[in-house]
Design an enzyme around this catalytic site. Sequence first.
Site, PDB file in Angstrom:
ATOM      1  N   ASN A   1       5.967  -4.480   1.326  1.00 33.76           N
ATOM      2  CA  ASN A   1       5.005  -5.591   0.403  1.00 33.76           C
ATOM      3  C   ASN A   1       6.156  -6.787  -0.034  1.00 33.76           C
ATOM      4  O   ASN A   1       5.448  -7.492  -0.425  1.00 33.76           O
ATOM      5  CB  ASN A   1       4.470  -4.852  -0.633  1.00 33.76           C
TER       6      ASN A   1
ATOM      7  N   GLY B   1      -5.028   1.908  -3.724  1.00 38.47           N
ATOM      8  CA  GLY B   1      -3.970   2.167  -3.021  1.00 38.47           C
ATOM      9  C   GLY B   1      -2.921   3.436  -3.777  1.00 38.47           C
ATOM     10  O   GLY B   1      -2.587   4.351  -2.934  1.00 38.47           O
ATOM     11  N   THR B   2      -2.830   3.255  -5.001  1.00 41.97           N
ATOM     12  CA  THR B   2      -2.091   4.328  -5.793  1.00 41.97           C
ATOM     13  C   THR B   2      -2.840   5.813  -5.683  1.00 41.97           C
ATOM     14  O   THR B   2      -1.968   6.663  -5.077  1.00 41.97           O
ATOM     15  CB  THR B   2      -1.826   3.714  -7.118  1.00 41.97           C
TER      16      THR B   2
ATOM     17  N   HIS C   1      -8.556  -4.736  -2.389  1.00 38.21           N
ATOM     18  CA  HIS C   1      -8.296  -6.153  -3.045  1.00 38.21           C
ATOM     19  C   HIS C   1      -7.105  -6.765  -2.541  1.00 38.21           C
ATOM     20  O   HIS C   1      -6.863  -7.805  -2.575  1.00 38.21           O
ATOM     21  CB  HIS C   1      -7.857  -6.017  -4.479  1.00 38.21           C
TER      22      HIS C   1
ATOM     23  N   CYS D   1       3.493  -5.132  -9.167  1.00 37.50           N
ATOM     24  CA  CYS D   1       3.883  -3.966 -10.264  1.00 37.50           C
ATOM     25  C   CYS D   1       5.213  -3.764 -11.047  1.00 37.50           C
ATOM     26  O   CYS D   1       5.205  -3.290 -11.885  1.00 37.50           O
ATOM     27  CB  CYS D   1       3.648  -2.604  -9.320  1.00 37.50           C
TER      28      CYS D   1
ATOM     29  N   GLN E   1      -0.171  -3.058   2.757  1.00 38.05           N
ATOM     30  CA  GLN E   1      -0.006  -4.330   3.064  1.00 38.05           C
ATOM     31  C   GLN E   1      -0.149  -4.528   4.715  1.00 38.05           C
ATOM     32  O   GLN E   1       0.008  -5.823   5.073  1.00 38.05           O
ATOM     33  CB  GLN E   1       1.411  -4.935   2.890  1.00 38.05           C
TER      34      GLN E   1
END
Length: 384
Positions: free
Chosen positions: A150, A70-71, A202, A326, A180
């Site tokens: 999220n 995602g990042t 994931h 995070c 999400q």
Amino acid sequence: MQVYLDNSATTRPIPETVEAMNACMLDAFYNPSALYAPAMQAERALADARRVIAASLQANEKNVIFTSGGTESDNLAIFGLLAMQREKGDVLYTAAEHAAVKNACLEAEKRLGMTAREIPLLPNGSVDLSALREMLSENTRLICVMQVCNETGVIMPISDICALRDELAEKAAIHVDGVQGYLRVPFSFKQLKVQSYALSAHKFHGPKGVGALVIRDGVRIQPQMAGGGQQNDLRSGTENTYAIAGMRAAVEHYPADAMQHMLKLKQLLLNQLAEALPETTVLGLPADDAHSAGHILNVAFPPVRAETLLHALEADGVLVGTGSACSSKKGKHSSVLKAMGQKPNVMEAAIRISLCPFNTEEEMRFTAEKIIEKVTMLRKFVRR
């Protein structure tokens, strides 16, 4: 019994994911860019994954770009879209955005001379559309909005944001962080005129370290990596075929009734908590609201602190989160809850319970029992 309820942080890979990865490692380990015949197995694995992901979003499979997660997908979209702009301007992002989006927008100020501006939230955690209306102009270059928050599970009004963009800033691109929301909340490139969408395997029972950025037909982005020119030169580097095969399997085997199942469990859990603990505070929209995602429940029991409750539940086998994984170890108040105007004692007490399609009613009843037991006990030791 152990009950895992931190699925917004990561999910357990399903057996089909592991089997697909293992088969790819053993039989399709070849470099998909190689010219000999066996390499076609690896190339076919990539094509199959593109087809499956594209179909799930009603997108064109040639527009699926594999990334490390995602990042990277968010960064590729934000910097890639902005680099194609001829003029500098405003980059708007909601106050609910994950750091992967927010920090990329702030970095765009330094790298590209853009002006990053934060879109406020309403007290219920949704986007303040009236404030967004005032912020939009012909100077707007990019709007970033997550599909599902999220932390609170609020489903953002993307269709309304698209309508405002079309009315007031028709040249602005829209990037959706779907990390999400993907597979849990419907999304269609045919129905929503956004330019890009990010996902991460994931979060839906695939492997870590792999994801995708999906772009709309005709959208151009500038590559952010220089290399061998793989994936139409948009993301160089030998593709992670094992993980991509696992991601495809996770998409294919995600239960069709997952949304309804998780919403039923969320409502069951919340009803039991509210009945025994009437002061239960839900952060975000009510569980029965149409814009409340079925898999995330953010709830607080002040004055019991979240970290204390988390470890007390862990001792009895119930694993929950305290917000974005995070940033949960940094000991700061959630920026999302701050933007919603929550009081410090509520923010310090907020836990995030995030479900998966494989959770059960038995687990919800067990979790409710343990939360009620621990909150009741811990309140006796809290200074007033």
